[in-house]
Design a protein around this motif. Sequence first.
Motif, PDB file in Angstrom:
ATOM      1  N   HIS A 304      21.743  -4.868   9.523  1.00  0.00           N
ATOM      2  CA  HIS A 304      20.772  -4.468   8.510  1.00  0.00           C
ATOM      3  C   HIS A 304      19.448  -4.096   9.169  1.00  0.00           C
ATOM      4  O   HIS A 304      18.979  -4.787  10.078  1.00  0.00           O
ATOM      5  N   LYS A 305      18.865  -3.008   8.706  1.00  0.00           N
ATOM      6  CA  LYS A 305      17.582  -2.561   9.249  1.00  0.00           C
ATOM      7  C   LYS A 305      16.583  -2.358   8.119  1.00  0.00           C
ATOM      8  O   LYS A 305      16.907  -1.747   7.102  1.00  0.00           O
ATOM      9  N   ALA A 306      15.392  -2.870   8.317  1.00  0.00           N
ATOM     10  CA  ALA A 306      14.337  -2.620   7.337  1.00  0.00           C
ATOM     11  C   ALA A 306      13.875  -1.172   7.480  1.00  0.00           C
ATOM     12  O   ALA A 306      14.026  -0.557   8.541  1.00  0.00           O
ATOM     13  N   GLU A 307      13.344  -0.633   6.407  1.00  0.00           N
ATOM     14  CA  GLU A 307      12.852   0.751   6.423  1.00  0.00           C
ATOM     15  C   GLU A 307      11.456   0.758   7.041  1.00  0.00           C
ATOM     16  O   GLU A 307      10.450   0.634   6.351  1.00  0.00           O
ATOM     17  N   ILE A 308      11.422   0.909   8.353  1.00  0.00           N
ATOM     18  CA  ILE A 308      10.172   0.774   9.095  1.00  0.00           C
ATOM     19  C   ILE A 308       9.147   1.838   8.699  1.00  0.00           C
ATOM     20  O   ILE A 308       7.938   1.631   8.826  1.00  0.00           O
ATOM     21  N   SER A 309       9.606   2.966   8.179  1.00  0.00           N
ATOM     22  CA  SER A 309       8.662   3.983   7.724  1.00  0.00           C
ATOM     23  C   SER A 309       7.773   3.429   6.602  1.00  0.00           C
ATOM     24  O   SER A 309       6.596   3.794   6.493  1.00  0.00           O
ATOM     25  N   LEU A 310       8.319   2.527   5.787  1.00  0.00           N
ATOM     26  CA  LEU A 310       7.525   1.902   4.728  1.00  0.00           C
ATOM     27  C   LEU A 310       6.499   0.946   5.328  1.00  0.00           C
ATOM     28  O   LEU A 310       5.384   0.807   4.816  1.00  0.00           O
ATOM     29  N   TYR A 311       6.894   0.287   6.413  1.00  0.00           N
ATOM     30  CA  TYR A 311       5.985  -0.633   7.103  1.00  0.00           C
ATOM     31  C   TYR A 311       4.795   0.148   7.672  1.00  0.00           C
ATOM     32  O   TYR A 311       3.634  -0.271   7.541  1.00  0.00           O
ATOM     33  N   THR A 312       5.093   1.275   8.290  1.00  0.00           N
ATOM     34  CA  THR A 312       4.031   2.127   8.841  1.00  0.00           C
ATOM     35  C   THR A 312       3.124   2.635   7.725  1.00  0.00           C
ATOM     36  O   THR A 312       1.897   2.638   7.850  1.00  0.00           O
ATOM     37  N   LEU A 313       3.742   3.067   6.616  1.00  0.00           N
ATOM     38  CA  LEU A 313       2.975   3.574   5.491  1.00  0.00           C
ATOM     39  C   LEU A 313       2.052   2.498   4.912  1.00  0.00           C
ATOM     40  O   LEU A 313       0.892   2.785   4.575  1.00  0.00           O
ATOM     41  N   SER A 314       2.552   1.286   4.808  1.00  0.00           N
ATOM     42  CA  SER A 314       1.727   0.201   4.251  1.00  0.00           C
ATOM     43  C   SER A 314       0.495  -0.031   5.109  1.00  0.00           C
ATOM     44  O   SER A 314      -0.600  -0.303   4.575  1.00  0.00           O
ATOM     45  N   LYS A 315       0.628   0.095   6.403  1.00  0.00           N
ATOM     46  CA  LYS A 315      -0.520  -0.066   7.301  1.00  0.00           C
ATOM     47  C   LYS A 315      -1.531   1.062   7.117  1.00  0.00           C
ATOM     48  O   LYS A 315      -2.745   0.858   7.144  1.00  0.00           O
ATOM     49  N   GLU A 316      -1.012   2.258   6.933  1.00  0.00           N
ATOM     50  CA  GLU A 316      -1.885   3.410   6.759  1.00  0.00           C
ATOM     51  C   GLU A 316      -2.653   3.342   5.450  1.00  0.00           C
ATOM     52  O   GLU A 316      -3.815   3.770   5.366  1.00  0.00           O
ATOM     53  N   LEU A 317      -2.010   2.799   4.429  1.00  0.00           N
ATOM     54  CA  LEU A 317      -2.642   2.759   3.109  1.00  0.00           C
ATOM     55  C   LEU A 317      -3.551   1.551   2.914  1.00  0.00           C
ATOM     56  O   LEU A 317      -4.320   1.520   1.945  1.00  0.00           O
ATOM     57  N   SER A 318      -3.439   0.579   3.801  1.00  0.00           N
ATOM     58  CA  SER A 318      -4.266  -0.629   3.644  1.00  0.00           C
ATOM     59  C   SER A 318      -5.379  -0.692   4.677  1.00  0.00           C
ATOM     60  O   SER A 318      -5.793  -1.762   5.112  1.00  0.00           O
ATOM     61  N   ILE A 319      -5.883   0.462   5.103  1.00  0.00           N
ATOM     62  CA  ILE A 319      -6.971   0.502   6.093  1.00  0.00           C
ATOM     63  C   ILE A 319      -8.240  -0.078   5.498  1.00  0.00           C
ATOM     64  O   ILE A 319      -8.440  -0.070   4.285  1.00  0.00           O
TER      65      ILE A 319
END
Length: 319
Positions: A304-319
């Motif tokens: 199983h792999k988490a959707e790392i693109s969502l992880y990256t996006l969350s960082k970008e949106l929570s600046i």
Amino acid sequence: MKKIAVLTSGGDAPGMNAAIRAVVRKANYHQVDVMGIYRGYEGFIEGKMELLDLGAVGGIIQRGGTMLFSSRCPEFKEDKYQQQGLEKMKQAGVEGLVVIGGDGSYRGALALSKKGFPCVGVPGTIDNDVPGTEYTIGFDTALNTVVESIDKIRDTATSHENSFIVEVMGRDAGDLALWAGLAAGAESILIPEEPYDLDDIIERMNRGVARGKKHSIIIVAEGVMSGGELAQILKEKAGVHTRVSVLGHIQRGGAPSARDRVLAGRLGARAVEVLLEGGSGRAVGIKNHEVFDYDLDEAFKMKHKAEISLYTLSKELSI
């Protein structure tokens, strides 16, 4: 086949009842009887089951949990208990089994299939960590429960100008934390699949304070560490004081969402079709919005792999 059985195993998940209903009604549509096995593999071993007719599964589609109850049964790993259960099935005239659950439940189904007893797995767990399927029954409901809880926590965090750490379930998978954190606008998300950076967490909190923000929300999956442990680390390393909220088993409860009910209906019905088509050692899943089935042996080779693109996006949106 004239008679099959269904059981739920492992941690309960909203939508399991909807899946049971789908199995029973799809099988009955094809003039096949369904035995409901109580308390998972424990009931399989002991032969605790009864016939489920159309009325038996009426009025359960909206109920959380599982009407068949669930349990964890370490004994089932032993050959003698598997054989004992198979003998009970033979005596009852059961010719195949639908197993609703997660990884451990699937391993039991695979073991029975290798002994010549047809089994099909249906993914039911709030962790969304069953290999081979994009979504599991219960994930969407649990996700909404977590997001609603975070929204309420944010209200009090804002009122008291506090920072909160919210601990969510997800032993080895960060999907629940990741999706909830993105949906709720958390400042930081900690998941098992990605290393966390303490300095980055502190920097994000400080940036918020600098622009006048009075609170922050940090989401941590239980597979990383407990919320209390993270709070202690932040206090010791940076003098940051936080409050901790552990959502716990509230995440497993409640009426299943419409999405989970539809998913349960589709997967439960397909599991019956696979059995009637002669399939065994299979699992059903969802990919690109389509229902499909695949080999359980192959599933255990996947990770199983988490959707790392969502992880990256969350960082970008929570600046």
